[in-house]
Scaffold this active site. Structure first.
Site, PDB file in Angstrom:
ATOM      1  N   CYS A 106       0.823  -1.212   0.000  1.00 58.75           N
ATOM      2  CA  CYS A 106       0.000   0.000   0.000  1.00 58.75           C
ATOM      3  C   CYS A 106       0.865   1.273   0.000  1.00 58.75           C
ATOM      4  O   CYS A 106       1.578   1.539  -0.951  1.00 58.75           O
ATOM      5  CB  CYS A 106      -0.984  -0.056   1.165  1.00 58.75           C
ATOM      6  SG  CYS A 106      -2.467   0.939   0.940  1.00 58.75           S
ATOM      7  N   HIS A 107       0.820   2.065   1.066  1.00 57.06           N
ATOM      8  CA  HIS A 107       1.590   3.303   1.156  1.00 57.06           C
ATOM      9  C   HIS A 107       3.005   3.087   1.695  1.00 57.06           C
ATOM     10  O   HIS A 107       3.798   4.023   1.745  1.00 57.06           O
ATOM     11  CB  HIS A 107       0.870   4.313   2.058  1.00 57.06           C
ATOM     12  CG  HIS A 107      -0.349   4.918   1.432  1.00 57.06           C
ATOM     13  ND1 HIS A 107      -1.564   4.273   1.405  1.00 57.06           N
ATOM     14  CD2 HIS A 107      -0.537   6.096   0.807  1.00 57.06           C
ATOM     15  CE1 HIS A 107      -2.447   5.031   0.792  1.00 57.06           C
ATOM     16  NE2 HIS A 107      -1.859   6.152   0.417  1.00 57.06           N
TER      17      HIS A 107
END
Length: 178
Positions: A106-107
């Site tokens: 994800c991030h």
């Protein structure tokens, strides 16, 4: 297989921590929660507070030699806080320098960008990081899981919680090769 899970004191997307931990443990490994502070870390379910988890070790008081691999869970605030912590960034970079596998979802690649380890690497992430990855010298792809071996170590990346099953299978498979 002893795997470090590096997180900030808060802002971790809970499922991106707990599912990979469960996968490592189901494969006979040990997951070790490493953070920038001792005590408890606060996980989230998107923007809502979820559970807290006890920190096993503090970054700066541990070394890469103790681990076979590293997992970087996402959440927007988690990697943003980690990339501001010099010891956390150095810890991440040390896994690359040691040739040990790293998995990020994800991030989480924001921390990889800060560690300056993406030049010549191909990876995926949450789509909003696409330009950041390119600016850091990486090639961004929109794939459920990307395993990149074009560097000093294996880099396993994934886009989002919906990709967790494939991400967990890939990271356990790659970590198990060590």
């Amino acid at each position: 297989m002893r795997i470090a899970f590096l997180v900030a004191p808060e802002g971790i997307e809970q499922v991106e921590l707990t599912e990979p931990q469960a996968a490592v443990e189901a494969a006979g490994g040990t997951s070790v929660l490493v953070s920038t502070e001792s005590g408890q870390v606060q996980a989230f379910h998107h923007l809502d507070k979820a559970d807290t988890f006890p920190v096993d070790q503090v970054v700066g008081e541990t070394s890469v030699e103790e681990f076979d691999g590293l997992v970087l869970p996402g959440g927007v605030a988690n990697p943003d806080a980690l990339r501001l912590d010099e010891k956390a960034v150095a810890f991440v970079k040390a896994f690359f320098d040691a040739g040990k596998p790293v998995a990020a979802i994800c991030h989480a690649p924001w921390t990889l960008i800060e560690a300056d380890v993406l030049r010549g690497r191909t990876l995926t992430s949450w789509p909003s990081l696409r330009t950041d990855v390119r600016n850091a010298g990486g090639t961004w792809v929109d794939e459920q899981v990307k395993i990149c071996t074009a560097g000093p170590n294996t880099l396993i990346t994934s886009r989002k919680p919906d990709d967790l099953k494939a991400f967990c299978e890939a990271l356990v498979g790659e970590f198990g090769k060590r």
